[in-house]
Design a protein around this motif. Structure first.
Motif, PDB file in Angstrom:
ATOM      1  N   THR A  94       7.871  13.925  11.059  1.00 32.35           N
ATOM      2  CA  THR A  94       8.971  12.970  11.032  1.00 32.35           C
ATOM      3  C   THR A  94       8.696  11.932  12.104  1.00 32.35           C
ATOM      4  O   THR A  94       8.260  12.262  13.203  1.00 32.35           O
ATOM      5  CB  THR A  94      10.348  13.635  11.259  1.00 32.35           C
ATOM      6  OG1 THR A  94      10.302  14.436  12.430  1.00 32.35           O
ATOM      7  CG2 THR A  94      10.742  14.490  10.070  1.00 32.35           C
TER       8      THR A  94
ATOM      9  N   THR B  73      10.558   7.435   3.095  1.00 32.43           N
ATOM     10  CA  THR B  73      11.198   6.763   4.220  1.00 32.43           C
ATOM     11  C   THR B  73      12.591   6.325   3.802  1.00 32.43           C
ATOM     12  O   THR B  73      12.842   6.052   2.623  1.00 32.43           O
ATOM     13  CB  THR B  73      10.379   5.551   4.719  1.00 32.43           C
ATOM     14  OG1 THR B  73      11.039   4.984   5.860  1.00 32.43           O
ATOM     15  CG2 THR B  73      10.203   4.501   3.645  1.00 32.43           C
TER      16      THR B  73
ATOM     17  N   TRP C  56      -1.776  10.492  11.189  1.00 39.13           N
ATOM     18  CA  TRP C  56      -0.889   9.400  11.584  1.00 39.13           C
ATOM     19  C   TRP C  56      -1.490   8.680  12.783  1.00 39.13           C
ATOM     20  O   TRP C  56      -2.335   9.214  13.504  1.00 39.13           O
ATOM     21  CB  TRP C  56       0.509   9.899  11.911  1.00 39.13           C
ATOM     22  CG  TRP C  56       0.583  10.757  13.150  1.00 39.13           C
ATOM     23  CD1 TRP C  56       0.347  12.099  13.237  1.00 39.13           C
ATOM     24  CD2 TRP C  56       0.894  10.321  14.475  1.00 39.13           C
ATOM     25  NE1 TRP C  56       0.494  12.534  14.519  1.00 39.13           N
ATOM     26  CE2 TRP C  56       0.827  11.456  15.310  1.00 39.13           C
ATOM     27  CE3 TRP C  56       1.209   9.083  15.037  1.00 39.13           C
ATOM     28  CZ2 TRP C  56       1.082  11.390  16.687  1.00 39.13           C
ATOM     29  CZ3 TRP C  56       1.461   9.020  16.399  1.00 39.13           C
ATOM     30  CH2 TRP C  56       1.397  10.158  17.206  1.00 39.13           C
TER      31      TRP C  56
ATOM     32  N   LEU D 176       5.654  11.951   0.923  1.00 40.29           N
ATOM     33  CA  LEU D 176       5.986  10.969   1.945  1.00 40.29           C
ATOM     34  C   LEU D 176       7.180  10.170   1.458  1.00 40.29           C
ATOM     35  O   LEU D 176       7.221   9.762   0.296  1.00 40.29           O
ATOM     36  CB  LEU D 176       4.805  10.037   2.210  1.00 40.29           C
ATOM     37  CG  LEU D 176       5.037   9.040   3.335  1.00 40.29           C
ATOM     38  CD1 LEU D 176       3.822   8.964   4.224  1.00 40.29           C
ATOM     39  CD2 LEU D 176       5.403   7.688   2.802  1.00 40.29           C
TER      40      LEU D 176
ATOM     41  N   ILE E 152      10.264   7.861   8.866  1.00 42.08           N
ATOM     42  CA  ILE E 152       9.248   8.298   7.913  1.00 42.08           C
ATOM     43  C   ILE E 152       9.248   9.823   7.943  1.00 42.08           C
ATOM     44  O   ILE E 152       9.321  10.418   9.022  1.00 42.08           O
ATOM     45  CB  ILE E 152       7.843   7.788   8.302  1.00 42.08           C
ATOM     46  CG1 ILE E 152       7.801   6.260   8.290  1.00 42.08           C
ATOM     47  CG2 ILE E 152       6.769   8.372   7.380  1.00 42.08           C
ATOM     48  CD1 ILE E 152       6.532   5.690   8.908  1.00 42.08           C
TER      49      ILE E 152
END
Length: 132
Positions: free
Chosen positions: A115, A69, A85, A67, A74
């Motif tokens: 994404t 960002t 999510w 993960l 993200i």
């Protein structure tokens, strides 16, 4: 098996980058691979996807939830593990599993890239071939 499978991956990086790693761990190597791709101009999701594809080729039984960002988007991968999510009033939350019993959690299929730019969430299958 780690670390023998890592020698192929590490060989794709300049030796100076390896010498500057803060820790000789799998996550440090995966970040260095991803960072190298970002420096070469890859967008965040593509960089993570390429890293996972390369690592999965080197270690087929690897579990690769990554993960990252860039402050706006993200990007997260799931490879051999769970990922989910949920959108809320503040944005998008990404986690390996739901952090509460509230509704709205969505499972991400295994071997996928999530994404989440400002305009929504996209899930795409990860290619099993190393795109580098």
């Amino acid at each position: 098996d780690w670390p023998s499978c890592a020698s192929t991956l590490a060989g794709t990086l300049p030796p100076e980058r390896l010498l500057h790693l803060d820790a000789p761990t799998d996550s440090a190597l995966l970040w260095a691979l991803t960072h190298s791709r970002l420096e070469a101009g890859a967008v965040l999701g593509d960089a993570l996807a390429a890293t996972v594809s390369a690592a999965a080729q080197a270690a087929p039984t690897a579990r690769l939830n990554l993960l990252a960002t860039d402050g706006e988007t993200i990007a997260a991968t799931t490879w051999g593990d769970t990922l989910c999510w949920r959108a809320d009033q503040l944005g998008v939350v990404v986690a390996s599993e739901p952090s509460d019993d509230e509704p709205g959690w969505h499972d991400v299929p295994d071997h996928s890239l999530l994404t989440a730019p400002p305009d929504g969430v996209r899930i795409t299958p990860l290619d099993t071939k190393d795109p580098t």
